[in-house]
Design a protein around this motif. Structure first.
Motif, PDB file in Angstrom:
ATOM      1  N   ALA A  71       0.708  -1.491  -0.033  1.00  0.00           N
ATOM      2  CA  ALA A  71       0.159  -0.418  -0.045  1.00  0.00           C
ATOM      3  C   ALA A  71       0.994   1.000   0.085  1.00  0.00           C
ATOM      4  CB  ALA A  71      -1.325  -0.024   1.483  1.00  0.00           C
ATOM      5  N   ASP A  72       1.992   1.473   0.761  1.00  0.00           N
ATOM      6  CA  ASP A  72       2.896   2.320   0.195  1.00  0.00           C
ATOM      7  C   ASP A  72       3.285   2.735  -0.749  1.00  0.00           C
ATOM      8  OD1 ASP A  72       2.839   1.946   3.039  1.00  0.00           O
ATOM      9  OD2 ASP A  72       4.291   1.164   3.525  1.00  0.00           O
ATOM     10  N   VAL A  73       3.219   1.872  -1.522  1.00  0.00           N
ATOM     11  CA  VAL A  73       4.131   1.765  -2.633  1.00  0.00           C
ATOM     12  C   VAL A  73       2.973   3.109  -3.663  1.00  0.00           C
ATOM     13  CG1 VAL A  73       5.084   0.863  -4.966  1.00  0.00           C
ATOM     14  CG2 VAL A  73       5.484  -0.275  -2.886  1.00  0.00           C
ATOM     15  N   ASP A  74       4.326   3.839  -4.710  1.00  0.00           N
ATOM     16  CA  ASP A  74       3.039   4.606  -5.348  1.00  0.00           C
ATOM     17  C   ASP A  74       3.431   5.009  -6.777  1.00  0.00           C
ATOM     18  OD1 ASP A  74       2.384   6.993  -3.122  1.00  0.00           O
ATOM     19  OD2 ASP A  74       4.781   7.041  -2.980  1.00  0.00           O
ATOM     20  N   LEU A  75       4.352   4.053  -7.013  1.00  0.00           N
ATOM     21  CA  LEU A  75       4.331   4.094  -8.880  1.00  0.00           C
ATOM     22  C   LEU A  75       5.131   2.441  -8.609  1.00  0.00           C
ATOM     23  CD1 LEU A  75       4.912   4.635 -11.625  1.00  0.00           C
ATOM     24  CD2 LEU A  75       6.966   5.824 -10.719  1.00  0.00           C
ATOM     25  N   VAL A  76       5.124   1.719  -9.732  1.00  0.00           N
ATOM     26  CA  VAL A  76       6.029   0.682 -10.128  1.00  0.00           C
ATOM     27  C   VAL A  76       6.821   0.695 -11.227  1.00  0.00           C
ATOM     28  CG1 VAL A  76       5.912  -2.266 -10.636  1.00  0.00           C
ATOM     29  CG2 VAL A  76       4.166  -0.881  -9.125  1.00  0.00           C
ATOM     30  N   ALA A  77       8.201   0.433 -11.499  1.00  0.00           N
ATOM     31  CA  ALA A  77       8.735   0.616 -12.802  1.00  0.00           C
ATOM     32  C   ALA A  77       9.593  -0.293 -12.498  1.00  0.00           C
ATOM     33  CB  ALA A  77       9.895   1.558 -12.200  1.00  0.00           C
ATOM     34  N   VAL A  78       9.625  -0.984 -14.250  1.00  0.00           N
ATOM     35  CA  VAL A  78      10.040  -2.402 -14.764  1.00  0.00           C
ATOM     36  C   VAL A  78      11.589  -2.029 -16.107  1.00  0.00           C
ATOM     37  CG1 VAL A  78       7.835  -3.075 -16.052  1.00  0.00           C
ATOM     38  CG2 VAL A  78       9.454  -4.957 -15.217  1.00  0.00           C
ATOM     39  N   THR A  79      11.270  -3.024 -15.821  1.00  0.00           N
ATOM     40  CA  THR A  79      12.816  -3.147 -16.509  1.00  0.00           C
ATOM     41  C   THR A  79      12.528  -3.836 -18.518  1.00  0.00           C
ATOM     42  OG1 THR A  79      14.956  -3.437 -15.302  1.00  0.00           O
ATOM     43  CG2 THR A  79      14.990  -4.311 -17.845  1.00  0.00           C
ATOM     44  N   LEU A  88      13.649 -11.190 -18.677  1.00  0.00           N
ATOM     45  CA  LEU A  88      12.852  -9.994 -18.963  1.00  0.00           C
ATOM     46  C   LEU A  88      10.997 -10.262 -18.552  1.00  0.00           C
ATOM     47  CD1 LEU A  88      14.396  -8.168 -22.179  1.00  0.00           C
ATOM     48  CD2 LEU A  88      13.992  -7.468 -19.666  1.00  0.00           C
ATOM     49  N   LEU A  89      10.684 -10.779 -19.354  1.00  0.00           N
ATOM     50  CA  LEU A  89       8.914 -11.408 -19.018  1.00  0.00           C
ATOM     51  C   LEU A  89       8.749 -11.610 -17.662  1.00  0.00           C
ATOM     52  CD1 LEU A  89       8.261 -13.225 -21.931  1.00  0.00           C
ATOM     53  CD2 LEU A  89       6.765 -12.127 -21.384  1.00  0.00           C
ATOM     54  N   VAL A  90       9.709 -12.417 -17.011  1.00  0.00           N
ATOM     55  CA  VAL A  90       9.144 -12.285 -15.339  1.00  0.00           C
ATOM     56  C   VAL A  90       9.415 -11.476 -14.635  1.00  0.00           C
ATOM     57  CG1 VAL A  90       9.612 -13.774 -13.303  1.00  0.00           C
ATOM     58  CG2 VAL A  90      10.486 -14.708 -15.381  1.00  0.00           C
ATOM     59  N   GLY A  91      10.214 -10.195 -14.771  1.00  0.00           N
ATOM     60  CA  GLY A  91      10.349  -9.047 -14.289  1.00  0.00           C
ATOM     61  C   GLY A  91       8.775  -8.435 -14.436  1.00  0.00           C
ATOM     62  N   VAL A  92       8.595  -8.378 -16.046  1.00  0.00           N
ATOM     63  CA  VAL A  92       7.664  -7.498 -16.438  1.00  0.00           C
ATOM     64  C   VAL A  92       5.917  -7.544 -16.003  1.00  0.00           C
ATOM     65  CG1 VAL A  92       6.227  -6.811 -18.154  1.00  0.00           C
ATOM     66  CG2 VAL A  92       8.634  -6.408 -18.355  1.00  0.00           C
ATOM     67  N   GLU A  93       6.053  -9.872 -15.911  1.00  0.00           N
ATOM     68  CA  GLU A  93       5.049  -9.590 -15.809  1.00  0.00           C
ATOM     69  C   GLU A  93       4.561 -10.129 -14.180  1.00  0.00           C
ATOM     70  OE1 GLU A  93       2.419 -10.105 -17.572  1.00  0.00           O
ATOM     71  OE2 GLU A  93       3.342  -9.694 -19.022  1.00  0.00           O
ATOM     72  N   ALA A  94       5.577  -9.952 -13.538  1.00  0.00           N
ATOM     73  CA  ALA A  94       5.321  -9.658 -11.713  1.00  0.00           C
ATOM     74  C   ALA A  94       4.730  -8.303 -11.544  1.00  0.00           C
ATOM     75  CB  ALA A  94       7.166 -10.110 -11.737  1.00  0.00           C
ATOM     76  N   ALA A  95       5.240  -7.415 -12.454  1.00  0.00           N
ATOM     77  CA  ALA A  95       5.584  -6.028 -11.955  1.00  0.00           C
ATOM     78  C   ALA A  95       4.110  -5.676 -12.489  1.00  0.00           C
ATOM     79  CB  ALA A  95       6.171  -4.798 -13.061  1.00  0.00           C
ATOM     80  N   LYS A  96       3.675  -6.016 -13.408  1.00  0.00           N
ATOM     81  CA  LYS A  96       2.541  -5.959 -14.716  1.00  0.00           C
ATOM     82  C   LYS A  96       1.395  -6.517 -12.816  1.00  0.00           C
ATOM     83  CE  LYS A  96       1.582  -7.187 -18.999  1.00  0.00           C
ATOM     84  NZ  LYS A  96       2.037  -7.280 -20.088  1.00  0.00           N
ATOM     85  N   ASN A  97       1.496  -7.277 -12.312  1.00  0.00           N
ATOM     86  CA  ASN A  97       0.465  -8.217 -11.549  1.00  0.00           C
ATOM     87  C   ASN A  97       0.215  -7.163  -9.930  1.00  0.00           C
ATOM     88  OD1 ASN A  97      -0.660 -11.363 -12.096  1.00  0.00           O
ATOM     89  ND2 ASN A  97       1.637 -11.269 -12.781  1.00  0.00           N
ATOM     90  N   GLY A 103      -3.901  -1.344  -7.622  1.00  0.00           N
ATOM     91  CA  GLY A 103      -3.997  -0.407  -8.020  1.00  0.00           C
ATOM     92  C   GLY A 103      -3.247   0.826  -8.424  1.00  0.00           C
ATOM     93  N   LYS A 104      -1.829   0.070  -8.710  1.00  0.00           N
ATOM     94  CA  LYS A 104      -0.452   1.491  -8.612  1.00  0.00           C
ATOM     95  C   LYS A 104       0.372   1.327 -10.292  1.00  0.00           C
ATOM     96  CE  LYS A 104      -0.151   1.169  -4.400  1.00  0.00           C
ATOM     97  NZ  LYS A 104      -0.726   1.759  -3.236  1.00  0.00           N
ATOM     98  N   PHE A 335      -2.204  -2.099 -18.255  1.00  0.00           N
ATOM     99  CA  PHE A 335      -1.596  -2.826 -17.702  1.00  0.00           C
ATOM    100  C   PHE A 335      -0.968  -3.896 -19.017  1.00  0.00           C
ATOM    101  CE2 PHE A 335      -2.550  -1.929 -13.995  1.00  0.00           C
ATOM    102  CZ  PHE A 335      -1.865  -1.205 -13.629  1.00  0.00           C
ATOM    103  N   LEU A 336      -2.241  -4.483 -19.823  1.00  0.00           N
ATOM    104  CA  LEU A 336      -2.304  -5.736 -20.515  1.00  0.00           C
ATOM    105  C   LEU A 336      -1.542  -4.963 -21.915  1.00  0.00           C
ATOM    106  CD1 LEU A 336      -5.570  -6.792 -20.871  1.00  0.00           C
ATOM    107  CD2 LEU A 336      -3.768  -7.778 -20.034  1.00  0.00           C
TER     108      LEU A 336
END
Ligand code: KG4
Ligand code: ZN
Length: 346
Positions: A71-79, A88-97, A103-104, A335-336
């Motif tokens: 809840a403290d996170v304001d923004l997600v940034a991903v490579t 790459l896909l693992v990080g991108v999918e984790a970030a999207k999830n 709701g960020k 996200f999609l």
């Protein structure tokens, strides 16, 4: 603003929490070097599998170390790229999830741009290659030398998110050359840290290799010829004999390292002069090299040279979160539409 960064482009799974683009509250890196070491290089399939295993624990660890909740996170940034697509896909999918579930907003970050940006977070290099603790903050615009396992480029950094390639390697990356030379000498993987250590013991000029690509007037690089020169030398002397004679081995790696450093510094100086710039950052895994740091301090003494701490030189999510903060205007909730891109352009 608290940014969660996620990085998984090669063989490091990393998550970080960075406040306002500069205060690193956590930067957790799970490295796979032991897994790839016996192959002498990163095996893509093994890398993706390890990322899948590591991503959730690394994320949880980064949150815990920062004393933060989702809840403290304001923004997600991903490579988003460039890198190995499966990784790459693992990080991108984790970030999207994560972004969808909590709701960020989510911002994609270019891996090399993030390396370049670590220059803006770095202290000034002082005598002997040691960082000056009381140096004034650095800012854009500046020239940066990105030297890693996959990249060797001179990049003009105009502002966060706006870059221009001034020169680059025509074949192998500098780190790749370190890794290949270490491999042909059978002294370990990754080669950079091993060669760095052994080169310190090597007698000056015991074995000399020509500075690669020195005659061309441009600011590009080429390291595959140097690697071949080392290979020919090793073949002519015999690997077993070399390995039995530590002084000889150290002399070879010292000569190789010196040739790489000469090339990096000569071309960097030329690019700085061409652009009339006095601000220079050296970033990426090879920036950890102690011989390079010492040579930069000595040979570019008049230039404001920045080299980030080791933890920001090698792949890490702290640099992704830091640049993500500056690129927050590009964040999306669609996200999609976001996908990993192995060949992402800067
Ligand atoms: O930036 P990085 O962690 O990953 C990539 O994005 O490629 O860089 C890894 C590279 C490897 O090739 C490794 O051998 C090199 O950085 N490296 C070094 C040193 N530490 C790591 N090269 C020279 N000297 C070092 N001390
Ligand atoms: Zn990297």
């Amino acid at each position: 603003m608290l940014v969660l960064g996620i990085e998984s482009s090669c063989d490091e799974t990393s998550a970080a929490l960075v406040e306002d683009g500069s205060r690193i509250r956590s930067n957790v890196v799970s490295t796979q070097v032991d897994i790839h070491a016996r192959y002498g290089g990163v095996v893509p399939e093994l890398a993706s599998r390890e990322h899948i295993r590591n991503i959730i624990p690394v994320l949880e660890d980064a949150l815990a170390k920062a004393g933060a909740t989702p809840a403290d996170v304001d923004l997600v940034a991903v490579t988003q790229g460039p890198g190995l697509i499966g990784s790459l896909l693992v990080g991108v999918e984790a970030a999207k999830n994560f972004a969808y579930t909590h709701g960020k907003p989510l911002v994609p970050v270019h891996h090399i741009a993030a390396h370049v940006h670590t220059g803006a977070m770095a202290p000034r290099l002082g005598p002997g290659g040691q960082p000056l603790t009381d140096s004034a903050p650095f800012d854009y615009p500046y020239l940066s030398l990105v030297v890693s396992g996959g990249h060797t480029s001179l990049i003009m950094a105009h502002e966060p998110g706006r870059y221009e390639i001034a020169g680059q390697t025509l074949d192998d990356a500098a780190g790749e050359a370190f890794d290949k030379v270490a491999r042909l000498l059978r002294i370990g993987f990754p080669g950079g840290p091993v060669i760095d250590r052994l080169a310190k013991e090597g007698a000056a000029d015991a074995v000399q290799f020509p500075t690669p690509y020195a005659k061309s007037a441009d600011v590009n690089f080429s390291f595959s010829g140097l690697k071949t020169a080392v290979l020919r030398y090793v073949e002519s002397k015999g690997l077993e004999k070399i390995l039995a004679d530590r002084a000889h081995l150290c002399g070879i790696v010292a000569g190789f390292q010196r040739a790489v450093i000469n090339s990096l510094i000569d071309k960097s100086r030329r690019a700085l002069e061409e652009r009339g710039l006095n601000r220079f950052a050296v970033v990426g895994g090879v920036a950890a090299n102690s011989g390079l740091r010492a040579a930069l301090a000595e040979r570019l003494a008049q230039v404001d040279v920045r080299v980030p701490p080791m933890s920001l030189c090698t792949d890490n999510a702290g640099m992704i979160a830091a640049l993500g903060y500056h690129l927050r205007g590009r964040a999306t909730r669609d996200f999609l539409a976001l996908n990993a891109d192995a060949n992402l352009k800067m």
